[in-house]
Design a protein around this motif. Structure first.
Motif, PDB file in Angstrom:
ATOM      1  N   LEU A 420      19.920  60.161 -16.975  1.00  0.00           N
ATOM      2  CA  LEU A 420      19.219  60.752 -15.830  1.00  0.00           C
ATOM      3  C   LEU A 420      18.007  59.927 -15.411  1.00  0.00           C
ATOM      4  O   LEU A 420      17.563  60.026 -14.257  1.00  0.00           O
ATOM      5  CB  LEU A 420      18.753  62.181 -16.157  1.00  0.00           C
ATOM      6  CG  LEU A 420      19.841  63.207 -16.468  1.00  0.00           C
ATOM      7  CD1 LEU A 420      19.223  64.566 -16.688  1.00  0.00           C
ATOM      8  CD2 LEU A 420      20.859  63.270 -15.336  1.00  0.00           C
ATOM      9  N   GLU A 421      17.447  59.145 -16.338  1.00  0.00           N
ATOM     10  CA  GLU A 421      16.257  58.363 -16.009  1.00  0.00           C
ATOM     11  C   GLU A 421      16.552  57.335 -14.926  1.00  0.00           C
ATOM     12  O   GLU A 421      15.684  57.002 -14.126  1.00  0.00           O
ATOM     13  CB  GLU A 421      15.729  57.650 -17.272  1.00  0.00           C
ATOM     14  CG  GLU A 421      15.235  58.622 -18.338  1.00  0.00           C
ATOM     15  CD  GLU A 421      14.857  57.909 -19.626  1.00  0.00           C
ATOM     16  OE1 GLU A 421      14.986  56.653 -19.671  1.00  0.00           O
ATOM     17  OE2 GLU A 421      14.428  58.578 -20.571  1.00  0.00           O
ATOM     18  N   MET A 426      22.818  62.065 -10.481  1.00  0.00           N
ATOM     19  CA  MET A 426      23.541  62.787 -11.535  1.00  0.00           C
ATOM     20  C   MET A 426      22.669  63.897 -12.116  1.00  0.00           C
ATOM     21  O   MET A 426      21.446  63.786 -12.140  1.00  0.00           O
ATOM     22  CB  MET A 426      23.943  61.798 -12.635  1.00  0.00           C
ATOM     23  CG  MET A 426      24.952  62.320 -13.625  1.00  0.00           C
ATOM     24  SD  MET A 426      25.601  60.990 -14.660  1.00  0.00           S
ATOM     25  CE  MET A 426      26.900  60.347 -13.622  1.00  0.00           C
ATOM     26  N   LYS A 427      23.297  64.968 -12.571  1.00  0.00           N
ATOM     27  CA  LYS A 427      22.582  66.078 -13.216  1.00  0.00           C
ATOM     28  C   LYS A 427      23.281  66.421 -14.527  1.00  0.00           C
ATOM     29  O   LYS A 427      24.514  66.360 -14.612  1.00  0.00           O
ATOM     30  CB  LYS A 427      22.548  67.312 -12.303  1.00  0.00           C
ATOM     31  CG  LYS A 427      21.637  67.148 -11.095  1.00  0.00           C
ATOM     32  CD  LYS A 427      21.515  68.453 -10.329  1.00  0.00           C
ATOM     33  CE  LYS A 427      20.535  68.322  -9.173  1.00  0.00           C
ATOM     34  NZ  LYS A 427      20.412  69.570  -8.399  1.00  0.00           N
ATOM     35  N   VAL A 428      22.500  66.799 -15.531  1.00  0.00           N
ATOM     36  CA  VAL A 428      23.045  67.208 -16.834  1.00  0.00           C
ATOM     37  C   VAL A 428      22.448  68.558 -17.203  1.00  0.00           C
ATOM     38  O   VAL A 428      21.235  68.760 -17.097  1.00  0.00           O
ATOM     39  CB  VAL A 428      22.725  66.169 -17.933  1.00  0.00           C
ATOM     40  CG1 VAL A 428      23.240  66.647 -19.279  1.00  0.00           C
ATOM     41  CG2 VAL A 428      23.327  64.815 -17.593  1.00  0.00           C
ATOM     42  N   ALA A 434      26.376  74.932 -28.056  1.00  0.00           N
ATOM     43  CA  ALA A 434      25.386  73.897 -28.366  1.00  0.00           C
ATOM     44  C   ALA A 434      25.957  72.494 -28.287  1.00  0.00           C
ATOM     45  O   ALA A 434      25.210  71.533 -28.117  1.00  0.00           O
ATOM     46  CB  ALA A 434      24.815  74.147 -29.766  1.00  0.00           C
ATOM     47  N   ASP A 435      27.283  72.373 -28.409  1.00  0.00           N
ATOM     48  CA  ASP A 435      27.880  71.030 -28.399  1.00  0.00           C
ATOM     49  C   ASP A 435      28.592  70.708 -27.083  1.00  0.00           C
ATOM     50  O   ASP A 435      29.429  69.813 -27.013  1.00  0.00           O
ATOM     51  CB  ASP A 435      28.858  70.872 -29.572  1.00  0.00           C
ATOM     52  CG  ASP A 435      29.931  71.960 -29.579  1.00  0.00           C
ATOM     53  OD1 ASP A 435      29.992  72.737 -28.606  1.00  0.00           O
ATOM     54  OD2 ASP A 435      30.699  72.034 -30.557  1.00  0.00           O
ATOM     55  N   THR A 436      28.275  71.442 -26.008  1.00  0.00           N
ATOM     56  CA  THR A 436      28.899  71.213 -24.696  1.00  0.00           C
ATOM     57  C   THR A 436      27.812  70.949 -23.653  1.00  0.00           C
ATOM     58  O   THR A 436      26.774  71.615 -23.649  1.00  0.00           O
ATOM     59  CB  THR A 436      29.742  72.431 -24.263  1.00  0.00           C
ATOM     60  OG1 THR A 436      30.677  72.740 -25.292  1.00  0.00           O
ATOM     61  CG2 THR A 436      30.488  72.155 -22.974  1.00  0.00           C
ATOM     62  N   PHE A 437      28.070  69.991 -22.770  1.00  0.00           N
ATOM     63  CA  PHE A 437      27.117  69.638 -21.713  1.00  0.00           C
ATOM     64  C   PHE A 437      27.866  69.502 -20.396  1.00  0.00           C
ATOM     65  O   PHE A 437      28.975  68.963 -20.351  1.00  0.00           O
ATOM     66  CB  PHE A 437      26.402  68.320 -22.046  1.00  0.00           C
ATOM     67  CG  PHE A 437      25.763  68.320 -23.408  1.00  0.00           C
ATOM     68  CD1 PHE A 437      24.494  68.839 -23.595  1.00  0.00           C
ATOM     69  CD2 PHE A 437      26.445  67.823 -24.514  1.00  0.00           C
ATOM     70  CE1 PHE A 437      23.909  68.861 -24.853  1.00  0.00           C
ATOM     71  CE2 PHE A 437      25.875  67.839 -25.772  1.00  0.00           C
ATOM     72  CZ  PHE A 437      24.595  68.361 -25.939  1.00  0.00           C
TER      73      PHE A 437
END
Length: 678
Positions: A420-421, A426-428, A434-437
């Motif tokens: 993202l930096e 893009m977005k996250v 806890a293990d899904t994005f």
């Protein structure tokens, strides 16, 4: 000769000119101008109404620019001034219209390289993935010197999925070279980048590239581009653009398609004449907007941007601002400017130039490097919202950890948020577990490039199918729609039209292209209908169709869309595939694997020839008996399908996942959404 000039009043600053004679039009406006073709008018009586400023209406000047001499009077009456020894330009175009090749020719002719130096093609595409795919993904800076003037050139991506990269870059420049193919004319991404450039008020030089193609139609391209300017509500000065005809691969350019110079001299002259120098506040407080970020193992984060005001010096203490209230302090450790094809250290940079700053470890894109005492932030960068999302999760297959170096959710989370930096479009977000994005981007390719980069870095993970991002307005569900243009030979047009119709596409334009018997179809289609379309359209057209898309707007929900008619062949148990088992399995459909491949229960090993999934045992071995046969049976296996990462992401459906590792790409059924198989 039929001509009518109507002047409403003697004191008016505008005249209305009605022209019905193309020959007279060329005499008045120069040979590079042709009458645009408008619908519902015959060729013999086509009438063009133009608004012209009298002060600029010249009967002997064939060349005009999109920046008039009057613009200086409209500028702020303050310390703002134009810097004449620098030009900052971005080269923008649709994908594959020849931007990077044109930059190659500009670099070679400005003596950036030695005469005996080996220079590879498309030198600006330095990334491995860019070279493999033949597209530009990241914008690149370089500079050349022409007649004691430094020209900073930024090569930008042409694919619509990387439009966010183009939007950022337009903050750094004062003008753009709009490159248009001499046969295709303006395409969807041409419209997008031109719209953004006009919103910034930039000067535009139109370069009709690939003019040496046999079926080139420069008059049509210039007319179409002019109509595009009108559609996008360009000002009178912007519509009065300079057109240059060029062949990037031959390194030639000219003011007319039939009379090209032996080099790109006319293009360089057009840049000098038509694109203004940067408008700066020379004695003002320091201001520089960080438009791009690079990372170096030794120097750390490097901020790239144009200096808007003041002077930046090496070792200078500065203020880093996000907004008026949010500021922190930093120090410039090193300073670089772009000269020829490399970054060169500098001790001082004056306003108007593009530079790279080291020493501020936590700087982000959109932040302002300002004067320590009097600095104020510049407006931050805004890009359009993403339209497609995909779920990233840790690898849960039995093969986890065999090939990858980074396999935990913490590794995955750190890498995604680090993206993202640099990648503003893009977005996250954190997912349900806890293990899904959830990763959102401009399109499937935008996210696929991230996946490809991560697997090359040693990450191992799973991704779900792409889904569109819907909006809810007044209790109504709205979904994103895109404009799809398909170039297809006439003999395959029927199959392509039927395919797009099944995916809820609505045709709004159809026209012939060039003399090659090709038809250009334009559709407005839901983004859902585009998922998995690329392979289907290539199959329908026997590999001859060219598909391009660009986001249009949000519209009403179009209804259910079936993107895949066939089911999957799923492995029955863990083990190693055998020739004996595959010989009988290939009768059920097309296989993804060959003999000797490791498989696990739930892995997708092929495409079923019917709807619905089918479980198979691809690890079955021939029973060893004491009965001897006269001859061992010969097994003939079909060549398995070799699916790339893009193909796998297009193929999977709601209950399926793609397993991504540095060495392998596999597909499997999602155990959480396991459906009953046949």
């Amino acid at each position: 000769m039929d001509m009518a000039i109507n002047i409403r009043s003697s004191s008016s600053s505008f005249s209305l000119i009605n022209l019905k004679t193309p020959l007279l039009t060329k005499q008045l406006f120069g040979s590079s101008f042709t009458l645009p073709s408008f619908p519902n008018t015959s060729k013999t009586t086509s009438t063009l109404s133009l608004r012209c400023r009298r002060s600029r209406f010249s009967f002997h000047s064939p060349i005009k620019c999109s920046v008039s001499t009057e613009t200086s009077t409209t500028e702020k009456k303050s310390q703002l001034m134009r810097r004449g020894d620098i030009r900052n330009i971005a080269i923008v175009a649709h994908v594959d219209h020849g931007k990077t090749t044109l930059v190659d020719a500009m670099l070679k002719q400005s003596k950036v390289f030695r005469d005996n130096q080996f220079v590879q093609e498309r030198i600006m595409d330095s990334n491995d993935i860019e070279r493999e795919r033949g597209i530009t993904i990241l914008s690149k800076n370089t500079s050349i010197t022409y007649k004691d003037t430094k020209i900073n050139i930024i090569d930008t991506p042409g694919h619509s999925d990387f439009g966010g990269e183009v939007e950022r870059i337009l903050n750094m420049v004062e003008g753009v070279l709009l490159v248009v193919d001499s046969v295709e004319g303006p395409m969807p991404q041409t419209r997008f980048v031109l719209k953004k450039a006009l919103e910034f008020g930039h000067a535009v030089v139109v370069v009709v590239n690939k003019i040496d193609r046999p079926s080139a139609r420069p008059d049509f391209v210039i007319n179409s581009t002019f109509e595009l300017f009108i559609e996008l509500n360009a000002t009178d000065e912007q519509c009065d653009f300079q057109s240059i005809y060029a062949s990037g691969i031959k390194g030639k350019a000219g003011l007319s398609p039939d009379n090209l110079a032996e080099d790109l001299g006319p293009l360089f002259e057009a840049i000098m004449r038509c694109i203004p120098g940067p408008r700066i506040e020379k004695d003002g407080a320091l201001q520089m907007l960080a438009t791009n970020i690079e990372y170096d193992e030794h120097k750390g984060r490097i901020a790239i941007g144009r200096l808007h005001a003041g002077v930046l010096q090496k070792g200078m203490d500065v203020r880093v601002c996000t907004s008026e209230d949010s500021c922190r302090f930093g120090k410039v450790s090193e300073l670089f400017v772009y000269e020829k094809f490399s970054r060169v250290p500098a001790t001082k940079v004056e306003a108007g130039d593009i530079c790279a700053v080291c020493g501020i470890e936590d700087i982000q894109i959109g932040e302002t490097i300002a004067d320590k005492a009097f600095g104020k932030p510049l407006p931050s960068i805004r890009v359009e919202e993403p339209t497609v999302k995909m779920a990233f999760s840790i690898n849960t297959s039995p093969f986890v950890g065999r090939e990858g170096k980074y396999v935990t959710s913490r590794n995955l989370r750190d890498r995604l948020y680090r993206e993202l930096e640099r990648n503003l479009a893009m977005k996250v977000e954190d997912g349900e577990t806890a293990d899904t994005f959830i990763v959102s981007g401009r399109g499937t390719l935008h996210i696929t490039i991230l996946i490809e980069n991560m697997r090359r870095e040693g990450y191992e993970f799973m991704v779900g199918p792409p889904k569109v991002i819907n909006k809810k307005v007044d209790d109504k569900v709205l979904e994103p729609y895109e404009i799809a243009t398909v170039e297809v030979p006439e003999e395959h047009m029927g199959a392509v039209v039927e395919l797009l119709g099944r995916r809820r596409g609505q045709m709004f334009d159809m026209q012939g292209v060039g003399s090659e018997g090709t038809t250009l179809l334009k559709y407005k289609i839901p983004t859902r209908g585009l998922l998995g379309l690329r392979n289907a359209i290539l199959t329908a057209s026997r590999g001859t169709a060219i598909l391009n898309t660009i986001f249009d707007s949000y519209g009403p929900w179009a209804g259910d869309i079936i993107t895949r008619d066939q089911g999957s062949l799923v492995a029955f148990e863990d083990g190693t595939s055998t020739s004996y088992a595959l010989a009988s399995s290939q009768d059920r459909g097309q296989m993804f694997i060959g003999p000797g491949a490791g498989v696990y229960k739930g892995q997708i090993v092929g495409i079923h020839q019917r709807t619905g999934d089918l479980s198979l045992n691809v690890c079955k071995k021939k029973a060893a008996t004491n009965v001897r046969s006269n001859k061992e049976q010969t097994v003939v296996l079909d060549t398995p399908l070799d699916y790339s990462l893009d193909d796998c992401i297009e193929y999977i459906q709601e209950d399926e996942l793609v397993e991504v590792t540095p060495s392998s790409i596999r597909m499997c059924k999602n155990p959480k959404l396991a459906k009953k198989t046949r």
